[in-house]
Scaffold this motif. Structure first.
Motif, short mmCIF file in Angstrom:
data_model
loop_
_atom_site.label_atom_id
_atom_site.label_comp_id
_atom_site.label_asym_id
_atom_site.label_seq_id
_atom_site.Cartn_x
_atom_site.Cartn_y
_atom_site.Cartn_z
N SER A 243 93.33 34.90 53.49
CA SER A 243 92.59 34.28 52.38
C SER A 243 93.45 34.18 51.12
N LEU A 244 94.00 35.31 50.69
CA LEU A 244 94.74 35.29 49.42
C LEU A 244 95.88 34.27 49.35
N PRO A 245 96.70 34.18 50.42
CA PRO A 245 97.83 33.24 50.31
C PRO A 245 97.39 31.80 50.04
N ILE A 246 96.17 31.43 50.46
CA ILE A 246 95.73 30.06 50.16
C ILE A 246 95.67 29.89 48.64
N ALA A 247 95.13 30.93 47.98
CA ALA A 247 95.04 30.86 46.52
C ALA A 247 96.44 30.83 45.91
N PHE A 248 97.32 31.68 46.42
CA PHE A 248 98.68 31.71 45.86
C PHE A 248 99.40 30.38 46.07
N GLY A 249 99.06 29.70 47.15
CA GLY A 249 99.72 28.44 47.45
C GLY A 249 99.25 27.29 46.58
N THR A 250 98.04 27.44 46.01
CA THR A 250 97.50 26.30 45.27
C THR A 250 97.38 26.55 43.76
N MET A 251 97.20 27.81 43.34
CA MET A 251 96.95 28.05 41.91
C MET A 251 98.21 27.90 41.06
N THR A 252 98.03 27.63 39.77
CA THR A 252 99.19 27.58 38.88
C THR A 252 99.76 29.00 38.76
N GLY A 253 101.06 29.10 38.83
CA GLY A 253 101.69 30.43 38.75
C GLY A 253 101.50 31.23 40.03
N GLY A 254 101.03 30.54 41.09
CA GLY A 254 100.71 31.24 42.33
C GLY A 254 101.91 31.95 42.96
N TRP A 255 103.06 31.37 42.77
CA TRP A 255 104.26 31.99 43.35
C TRP A 255 104.45 33.39 42.76
N LEU A 256 104.37 33.45 41.43
CA LEU A 256 104.58 34.74 40.75
C LEU A 256 103.47 35.73 41.11
N PHE A 257 102.21 35.25 41.05
CA PHE A 257 101.10 36.13 41.38
C PHE A 257 101.21 36.65 42.82
N GLY A 258 101.61 35.78 43.71
CA GLY A 258 101.73 36.15 45.12
C GLY A 258 102.74 37.27 45.30
N VAL A 259 103.92 37.05 44.70
CA VAL A 259 104.96 38.08 44.83
C VAL A 259 104.47 39.39 44.23
N LEU A 260 103.95 39.29 42.99
CA LEU A 260 103.51 40.52 42.31
C LEU A 260 102.40 41.22 43.09
N PHE A 261 101.46 40.43 43.61
CA PHE A 261 100.35 41.04 44.32
C PHE A 261 100.83 41.84 45.54
N PHE A 262 101.66 41.21 46.36
CA PHE A 262 102.06 41.93 47.57
C PHE A 262 103.00 43.10 47.25
N VAL A 263 103.82 42.95 46.20
CA VAL A 263 104.65 44.09 45.80
C VAL A 263 103.75 45.27 45.40
N THR A 264 102.73 44.97 44.60
CA THR A 264 101.86 46.06 44.17
C THR A 264 101.10 46.65 45.34
N LEU A 265 100.70 45.79 46.27
CA LEU A 265 99.98 46.30 47.45
C LEU A 265 100.88 47.26 48.23
N LEU B 177 87.14 33.51 47.73
CA LEU B 177 88.14 32.70 48.43
C LEU B 177 87.67 32.41 49.85
N VAL B 178 87.10 33.43 50.48
CA VAL B 178 86.63 33.27 51.86
C VAL B 178 85.62 32.12 51.93
N PHE B 179 84.67 32.09 50.98
CA PHE B 179 83.66 31.03 51.04
C PHE B 179 84.18 29.69 50.54
N THR B 180 85.10 29.74 49.58
CA THR B 180 85.65 28.47 49.09
C THR B 180 86.39 27.75 50.20
N TYR B 181 87.11 28.51 51.01
CA TYR B 181 87.96 27.87 52.04
C TYR B 181 87.37 27.94 53.44
N ASN B 182 86.05 28.20 53.51
CA ASN B 182 85.38 28.23 54.81
C ASN B 182 85.98 29.18 55.82
#
Ligand code: PFF
Length: 452
Positions: free
Chosen positions: A297-319, A279-284
């Motif tokens: 870095s991660l939120p950029i992926a969550f903002g653009t990927m399909t299902g990103g909303w769910l993954f974002g919530v789940l990821f930070f909850v697990t973190l 992600l770091v290299f993809t988004y410069n």
């Protein structure tokens, strides 16, 4: 010895111990810290030094530390008192227990602030803050957030409160229940995010950065950082593993459990790297962006990927949960000591230790905003605390544990406690713990202070 030994809890099973110890090891250290320090220290070569440190220094010390705890069955301070007496060793060995209790509280004071960031990001993910945002917008979200002492303070306080509630409930009811489903959940999520990382254009560049060593980028201080990270990520050198070992029944193989835990921990760190750097290299973005790296870095992926909303919530909850299972381990040595040696109730011990740690955490809260210009040797309050604990206190604590287990403790005691499958494996461990680990830590220290 004025230790009033009260009845000591025990893990309900070997599996429960392994899960809890893995829970303590796997935390912000793997997902937040490993990627950003790898980024700051040039990538692949740093990763190799880190893995070598885990294998040759970390695992032997983990075995030693668990063994000391289980032999005494008490908190780290009482453990060191008892074992010093048993080995008829110099009284000063007892201070080792103290070093650990203090290091644990110091680490938790900043750990809780960062875990507070992760908690705030659960809400941000939930409310769709990252939706369709580019790297600049995501960076602005992060910068605005850490610039606000009030926000950081609120989330730090909430995280500390959650930690204390779980710790107050004791190991069986609180901790064991929580880790049982959180650890497997974290793993599944990381696998999904790794699959996503494969679809990004910076995937191979990210992998190259992480795995292709360039030893010219390695400095003395990056070796110290790699070694400190090995201690930090395995929760070593501060009595946390000792206290978990003290709840362990006598029939469990310590060596096998330690290898399993360290292996799982290393895999999670590498998975985090495999997710973040593409992600770091993809988004410069800059690999050396510091503590904000995963939050930028991660939120950029969550903002653009399909299902990103769910993954974002789940990821930070697990973190947040991964951080919780570690924060519990950071404060348990202090709480166990207050309960077992000072006769406090678990609740009172939690409130006392928790308040002191919370207060110390204010320094970290302000170091990202109001006090960001206040530095010592060029480091902010947070950076000083991190350096002091991870790079100095944990390795010093670890060396002392290694020397105690390898040189001071009677051989027949460690042999009996470890009950290894063969004489060779015991010899191998003893060699690593008595010679290799102390010498390696010592050499790195000498190099950093400029003697070597
Ligand atoms: N190992 C934890 C992590 O990697 O996040 C941090 C930690 C927990 C350090 C418990 C020390 C400790 F006793």
């Amino acid at each position: 010895m004025d230790t009033k030994k009260i009845q000591h809890a025990e893990w309900s099973s070997r599996f429960a111990f392994i899960l809890a110890a893995t829970g303590s090891a796997v935390g912000l250290g793997n997902i937040w810290k490993f990627p950003y320090i790898t980024g700051e220290n040039g990538g692949g070569a740093f990763v190799i030094v880190y893995i070598v440190c885990v294998a040759l220094i970390g695992i032997p010390i983990m075995i030693a530390e668990t063994m000391l705890g289980r032999r005494s069955g008490q908190n780290p301070i009482s453990t060191m008192e008892m074992l010093t007496e048993e080995a008829a060793a110099d009284e000063r060995w007892r201070y080792l227990g103290w070093l650990g209790v203090i290091a644990g509280m110091l680490i938790l004071s900043y750990y809780s602030v960062i875990a507070g960031w992760a908690s705030a990001y659960v809400l941000k993910a939930f409310t769709g803050s990252f939706f369709d945002s580019d790297a600049t917008a995501i960076k602005a979200i992060f910068d605005d957030f850490v610039a606000s002492p009030v926000h950081l303070l609120v989330w730090h306080s909430l995280f500390m409160a959650a930690t204390m509630v779980i710790v107050a409930r004791g190991i069986n009811k609180g901790l064991e229940k929580a880790v049982r489903f959180l650890m497997p959940g974290l793993f599944v999520l990381l696998v999904l995010l790794m699959a996503y990382a494969m679809t990004t254009s910076g995937y191979f560049q990210g992998l190259n950065f992480l795995f292709k060593p360039d030893f010219s980028k390695l400095t003395g201080s990056s070796v110290l950082t790699a070694m400190g990270q090995a201690f930090f990520t395995l929760s070593l050198g501060m009595g946390s593993v000792m206290v978990y070992g003290s709840y362990l029944s006598k029939d469990v193989s310590i060596a096998k459990a330690s290898i399993l835990i360290a292996g799982a921990d290393t895999i999670v760190a590498l998975m985090a790297g495999i997710i973040i750097f593409p992600l770091v290299f993809t988004y410069n973005l800059h690999p050396a962006s510091g503590p904000g790296l995963i939050f930028q870095s991660l939120p950029i992926a969550f903002g653009t990927m399909t299902g990103g909303w769910l993954f974002g919530v789940l990821f930070f909850v697990t973190l947040v949960f991964a951080a919780l299972t570690s924060s519990i381990a950071l404060i348990e040595p202090a709480v166990a000591w207050l309960v077992e040696s000072k006769g406090l109730s678990r609740e009172k011990a939690c409130i006392g230790a928790g308040l002191v740690t919370w207060f110390l955490g204010l320094g970290t809260v302000f170091s990202f905003n109001t006090w960001s210009g206040v530095t010592l040797f060029g480091k902010t309050f947070f950076e000083v605390l991190d350096y002091l604990t991870a790079n100095l206190m944990l390795p010093v604590g670890g060396i002392c544990i290694a020397v105690f287990a390898g040189w001071i403790m009677k051989r027949e005691h460690s042999e009996q406690e470890l009950n290894m499958p063969s004489a060779q494996s015991y010899q191998g461990w003893r060699f690593l713990v008595a010679y290799v680990a102390p010498a390696a830590v010592f050499l790195v220290f000498l190099h950093v202070v400029g003697v070597l």
